[in-house]
Design a protein around this motif. Sequence first.
Motif, PDB file in Angstrom:
ATOM      1  N   PRO A 157     -19.258  44.018 -54.386  1.00 24.19           N
ATOM      2  CA  PRO A 157     -18.143  44.969 -54.267  1.00 24.19           C
ATOM      3  C   PRO A 157     -18.190  45.766 -52.967  1.00 24.19           C
ATOM      4  CG  PRO A 157     -19.848  45.898 -55.651  1.00 24.19           C
ATOM      5  CD  PRO A 157     -20.318  44.511 -55.271  1.00 24.19           C
ATOM      6  N   ALA A 158     -17.009  46.144 -52.499  1.00 25.46           N
ATOM      7  CA  ALA A 158     -16.872  47.127 -51.418  1.00 25.46           C
ATOM      8  C   ALA A 158     -16.628  48.470 -52.095  1.00 25.46           C
ATOM      9  CB  ALA A 158     -15.715  46.758 -50.501  1.00 25.46           C
ATOM     10  N   THR A 159     -17.690  49.222 -52.319  1.00 22.42           N
ATOM     11  CA  THR A 159     -17.616  50.379 -53.220  1.00 22.42           C
ATOM     12  C   THR A 159     -16.855  51.559 -52.634  1.00 22.42           C
ATOM     13  OG1 THR A 159     -19.791  51.097 -52.410  1.00 22.42           O
ATOM     14  CG2 THR A 159     -19.743  49.756 -54.417  1.00 22.42           C
ATOM     15  N   GLY A 160     -16.592  51.555 -51.330  1.00 24.15           N
ATOM     16  CA  GLY A 160     -15.840  52.651 -50.735  1.00 24.15           C
ATOM     17  C   GLY A 160     -14.335  52.464 -50.773  1.00 24.15           C
ATOM     18  N   LEU A 161     -13.874  51.307 -51.289  1.00 23.63           N
ATOM     19  CA  LEU A 161     -12.445  50.978 -51.292  1.00 23.63           C
ATOM     20  C   LEU A 161     -11.969  50.710 -52.713  1.00 23.63           C
ATOM     21  CD1 LEU A 161     -12.374  48.385 -48.354  1.00 23.63           C
ATOM     22  CD2 LEU A 161     -11.672  50.783 -48.223  1.00 23.63           C
ATOM     23  N   ASN A 162     -10.643  50.717 -52.884  1.00 24.38           N
ATOM     24  CA  ASN A 162     -10.064  50.226 -54.123  1.00 24.38           C
ATOM     25  C   ASN A 162      -9.262  48.959 -53.849  1.00 24.38           C
ATOM     26  OD1 ASN A 162      -7.461  51.031 -53.199  1.00 24.38           O
ATOM     27  ND2 ASN A 162      -7.705  53.065 -54.123  1.00 24.38           N
ATOM     28  N   VAL A 163      -8.834  48.288 -54.922  1.00 26.53           N
ATOM     29  CA  VAL A 163      -8.144  47.004 -54.762  1.00 26.53           C
ATOM     30  C   VAL A 163      -6.772  47.192 -54.105  1.00 26.53           C
ATOM     31  CG1 VAL A 163      -7.237  44.983 -56.008  1.00 26.53           C
ATOM     32  CG2 VAL A 163      -9.425  45.978 -56.673  1.00 26.53           C
ATOM     33  N   LEU A 164      -6.221  48.393 -54.189  1.00 23.30           N
ATOM     34  CA  LEU A 164      -4.971  48.665 -53.487  1.00 23.30           C
ATOM     35  C   LEU A 164      -5.151  48.464 -51.977  1.00 23.30           C
ATOM     36  CD1 LEU A 164      -2.114  49.541 -54.345  1.00 23.30           C
ATOM     37  CD2 LEU A 164      -2.760  51.886 -53.745  1.00 23.30           C
ATOM     38  N   ALA A 165      -6.347  48.748 -51.457  1.00 22.63           N
ATOM     39  CA  ALA A 165      -6.620  48.522 -50.031  1.00 22.63           C
ATOM     40  C   ALA A 165      -6.560  47.039 -49.690  1.00 22.63           C
ATOM     41  CB  ALA A 165      -7.987  49.096 -49.660  1.00 22.63           C
ATOM     42  N   ALA A 166      -7.024  46.183 -50.609  1.00 23.48           N
ATOM     43  CA  ALA A 166      -6.929  44.738 -50.383  1.00 23.48           C
ATOM     44  C   ALA A 166      -5.476  44.290 -50.403  1.00 23.48           C
ATOM     45  CB  ALA A 166      -7.734  43.997 -51.450  1.00 23.48           C
ATOM     46  N   ALA A 167      -4.706  44.810 -51.354  1.00 25.95           N
ATOM     47  CA  ALA A 167      -3.286  44.460 -51.431  1.00 25.95           C
ATOM     48  C   ALA A 167      -2.554  44.937 -50.178  1.00 25.95           C
ATOM     49  CB  ALA A 167      -2.667  45.079 -52.682  1.00 25.95           C
ATOM     50  N   TRP A 168      -2.928  46.118 -49.691  1.00 25.43           N
ATOM     51  CA  TRP A 168      -2.257  46.674 -48.511  1.00 25.43           C
ATOM     52  C   TRP A 168      -2.442  45.773 -47.292  1.00 25.43           C
ATOM     53  CZ3 TRP A 168       1.026  50.670 -47.559  1.00 25.43           C
ATOM     54  CH2 TRP A 168       1.241  50.997 -46.204  1.00 25.43           C
ATOM     55  N   LEU A 169      -3.640  45.249 -47.095  1.00 27.36           N
ATOM     56  CA  LEU A 169      -3.869  44.392 -45.933  1.00 27.36           C
ATOM     57  C   LEU A 169      -2.966  43.164 -45.986  1.00 27.36           C
ATOM     58  CD1 LEU A 169      -5.351  43.685 -43.363  1.00 27.36           C
ATOM     59  CD2 LEU A 169      -7.144  42.626 -44.745  1.00 27.36           C
ATOM     60  N   GLN A 170      -2.842  42.558 -47.149  1.00 28.94           N
ATOM     61  CA  GLN A 170      -1.969  41.389 -47.273  1.00 28.94           C
ATOM     62  C   GLN A 170      -0.512  41.791 -47.091  1.00 28.94           C
ATOM     63  OE1 GLN A 170      -2.476  39.268 -50.949  1.00 28.94           O
ATOM     64  NE2 GLN A 170      -1.333  37.492 -50.232  1.00 28.94           N
ATOM     65  N   PHE A 171      -0.123  42.940 -47.604  1.00 28.65           N
ATOM     66  CA  PHE A 171       1.221  43.485 -47.416  1.00 28.65           C
ATOM     67  C   PHE A 171       1.533  43.624 -45.930  1.00 28.65           C
ATOM     68  CE2 PHE A 171       3.686  47.618 -47.229  1.00 28.65           C
ATOM     69  CZ  PHE A 171       4.874  47.157 -47.778  1.00 28.65           C
ATOM     70  N   GLU A 172       0.575  44.083 -45.145  1.00 23.87           N
ATOM     71  CA  GLU A 172       0.785  44.277 -43.714  1.00 23.87           C
ATOM     72  C   GLU A 172       0.783  42.960 -42.944  1.00 23.87           C
ATOM     73  OE1 GLU A 172       0.931  48.071 -41.945  1.00 23.87           O
ATOM     74  OE2 GLU A 172       2.242  46.935 -43.273  1.00 23.87           O
ATOM     75  N   THR A 173      -0.134  42.061 -43.261  1.00 21.56           N
ATOM     76  CA  THR A 173      -0.179  40.807 -42.506  1.00 21.56           C
ATOM     77  C   THR A 173       1.097  39.998 -42.717  1.00 21.56           C
ATOM     78  OG1 THR A 173      -1.407  39.672 -44.278  1.00 21.56           O
ATOM     79  CG2 THR A 173      -2.697  40.678 -42.499  1.00 21.56           C
ATOM     80  N   ARG A 174       1.765  40.167 -43.849  1.00 23.02           N
ATOM     81  CA  ARG A 174       3.043  39.487 -44.064  1.00 23.02           C
ATOM     82  C   ARG A 174       4.142  40.065 -43.189  1.00 23.02           C
ATOM     83  NH1 ARG A 174       4.346  36.584 -49.396  1.00 23.02           N
ATOM     84  NH2 ARG A 174       2.361  35.555 -49.845  1.00 23.02           N
ATOM     85  N   ASP A 175       3.968  41.269 -42.730  1.00 24.46           N
ATOM     86  CA  ASP A 175       4.880  41.842 -41.741  1.00 24.46           C
ATOM     87  C   ASP A 175       4.612  41.245 -40.365  1.00 24.46           C
ATOM     88  OD1 ASP A 175       6.411  43.461 -40.062  1.00 24.46           O
ATOM     89  OD2 ASP A 175       5.243  45.265 -40.417  1.00 24.46           O
ATOM     90  N   TRP A 176       3.355  41.008 -40.035  1.00 24.26           N
ATOM     91  CA  TRP A 176       2.962  40.685 -38.669  1.00 24.26           C
ATOM     92  C   TRP A 176       3.045  39.207 -38.321  1.00 24.26           C
ATOM     93  CZ3 TRP A 176      -2.106  43.761 -39.741  1.00 24.26           C
ATOM     94  CH2 TRP A 176      -1.816  45.131 -39.747  1.00 24.26           C
ATOM     95  N   PHE A 177       2.688  38.319 -39.240  1.00 23.62           N
ATOM     96  CA  PHE A 177       2.583  36.919 -38.820  1.00 23.62           C
ATOM     97  C   PHE A 177       2.650  35.936 -39.977  1.00 23.62           C
ATOM     98  CE2 PHE A 177      -1.828  38.574 -39.142  1.00 23.62           C
ATOM     99  CZ  PHE A 177      -2.350  37.727 -40.111  1.00 23.62           C
ATOM    100  N   SER A 178       3.113  34.745 -39.641  1.00 19.51           N
ATOM    101  CA  SER A 178       3.021  33.564 -40.491  1.00 19.51           C
ATOM    102  C   SER A 178       3.257  32.349 -39.604  1.00 19.51           C
ATOM    103  CB  SER A 178       4.049  33.612 -41.625  1.00 19.51           C
ATOM    104  OG  SER A 178       3.957  32.444 -42.425  1.00 19.51           O
ATOM    105  N   HIS A 179       2.407  31.344 -39.752  1.00 22.56           N
ATOM    106  CA  HIS A 179       2.531  30.131 -38.936  1.00 22.56           C
ATOM    107  C   HIS A 179       3.384  29.051 -39.602  1.00 22.56           C
ATOM    108  CE1 HIS A 179      -1.006  31.798 -36.870  1.00 22.56           C
ATOM    109  NE2 HIS A 179      -0.828  30.895 -35.910  1.00 22.56           N
ATOM    110  N   GLY A 180       3.382  29.014 -40.917  1.00 22.31           N
ATOM    111  CA  GLY A 180       3.922  27.860 -41.606  1.00 22.31           C
ATOM    112  C   GLY A 180       2.911  26.721 -41.612  1.00 22.31           C
ATOM    113  N   THR A 181       3.041  25.787 -42.558  1.00 20.97           N
ATOM    114  CA  THR A 181       2.101  24.664 -42.650  1.00 20.97           C
ATOM    115  C   THR A 181       2.845  23.341 -42.596  1.00 20.97           C
ATOM    116  OG1 THR A 181       2.181  24.716 -45.078  1.00 20.97           O
ATOM    117  CG2 THR A 181       0.431  25.976 -44.003  1.00 20.97           C
TER     118      THR A 181
END
Length: 628
Positions: A157-181
């Motif tokens: 575990p990353a004991t200094g964070l909550n799972v909302l922090a993990a969701a937030w990073l994915q929320f932000e990366t979807r704003d910034w980039f996507s390559h497509g496959t």
Amino acid sequence: MTRTVPSPTIADVSDETVVGHPPTRTPRTVRLARRLYARWAEAIDRRWRWHRFPTPVSLALIQGIRDGLREHNLFDTNDAASTPTLSPEPPARYLVARSADGSYNDLSAPAMGMAGTRFGRNVPLQDTEPEDPSRVLTPNPRLVSTRLLARGPEMIPATGLNVLAAAWLQFETRDWFSHGTDATCPFEVPRPPGDDWPTDPITLPRTKRDPNADTDVPRTFVNTETHWWDASQIYGSDQDFQNAVRRPELGRGKVAIGTNHLIDIDPALLGSSGGLDGWWVGLELLHTLFMREHNAVCDMLAANYRDWSDDEVFDKARLIVAALIAKIHTVEWTTAILNRPALRIGMRANWFGLAGERVRTLYGRLTDGEVLSGIPGSPTDHHSAPYSITEEFVAVYRMHPLIPDELHLRSVDGPRPSTPLPFMDAARLNSRLLLEQRGATDLLYSLGTAHPGAVALHNHPRFMQHLVRTENDGLTVDLAAVDLLRSRERGVPRYNAFRQLMHLPPVRSFDELTGNPETAAELQAVYPTVDDVDLTVGLYAETPPAGFGFGDTTFRIFILMASRRLKSDRFFTTDFTPQVYTPEGMAWIGANDMRTVLLRHHPRLAPALRGVQNAFAPWHVPGQETQQ
């Protein structure tokens, strides 16, 4: 009191703050001084490491390191053939509003950063050659996945964070980039001996080709999203998507939130950038939260500007919400995952300046400079290359270990024990079913009171290593192996070469890389030499500075690109003004943070957030401090 004035246009803005001023060019003497300062900071850092010094010295060194990276680690890949041709005269609307596709942010280069343009680089272009067929599968990415990345019986575990922090990073990366496959010509990875994968070879998709690449082995790839920090994960990167999320019948400028306070759009659009395969309840909660925030901003604007059209209210609300998201990421999320005094001061200074929030609130900007008064409202500057998100930025933000294999569900009003739920039961369209059954408030509470995984070896989610894609092909993939292939095929240097290109000394041995003899032996059993270690593996293996959720190598890209996403964007720099945002919009951005947004729409969370300084740190659970 309501206002009946028209929306600000370019004619309303003074020469000092005129929309579309070209990016500034720093005087030569200042550039020389910064260059010398950067060399001094890099020399000290290489010998003693910036994080071993007292906070004031660490801050000074970070600034020098960033200046050096701004000069030496920004490279443009676009050319005339790959850049859309747009009229130099922007539509009047885009002088004071963001376009759907990111065009006309820089009015002197209207295609810069728009959707469909290439990713840039943080390393010299001669060092971005994709790995040839004899090396792209060496060592076997599936073997690396199972031996070094796979999570054990228990999540670290990353004991200094909550799972909302993990969701937030994915929320932000979807704003910034996507390559497509591209699944039409997949990689064929030999199945390692003893592996339980059902087929041999293992087929894994490639990155979608750049249509303007001039060779069979492209060195450039295209971002399907806008490069700007413009909340395109909510509003889309094209006009069709933006039209699909708007609901003027709910009120001027509003977006599609139903009477049940959930997103009211075609489920096929929910995944948008990044695809439905990456969609889960954490993402849906954040999308819903900020779509509701958008509508709250619309209510505020409609009350103050009664004569505005639907488009005028929407455009201003988008500007305000995008800026609020950028502020939350800069001041809160970043300081949660990089919890160290120098970074808390430094990231707040990115937004407010070293003079601080109170001075900014009371007196406004003291100078044009970003150091004293912060980046928002300072002159635009692209530094040494036109703005774009970079392949290296994408590579270091592969932080799948943050995602848990199961969620722990609890009620904000209920008993203390939590109910475990396998992650995939909260993913894809299961997300909506869960929201309807459990309610957004309880699910936010569940994520806020649980820990994500640490960004480390042996901590990649197990379910992601046998993930059946629902879109287009039904292919089963190992995302950990795909992460390795993505860097190899896109020409992102391996770990040791990457460090040197980031002005860091290379590691000389596996023991030096990890500091753990057992882990060093595991690495040596997979990689012939330390120079062969994949970037992702090296980033996970290195020991982070105290308080950091990731290592110092990742941090180099972070300190360069975190400020660049603000500094290059005119809506965060020259046009971050009351004339463009409205006085009420500027006040909204200044007065709010993640905690106030959560409480505005979910007031029952107040006891859990009472006394919590950062909404991405673990929230209160009655009778205990945190819950894994």
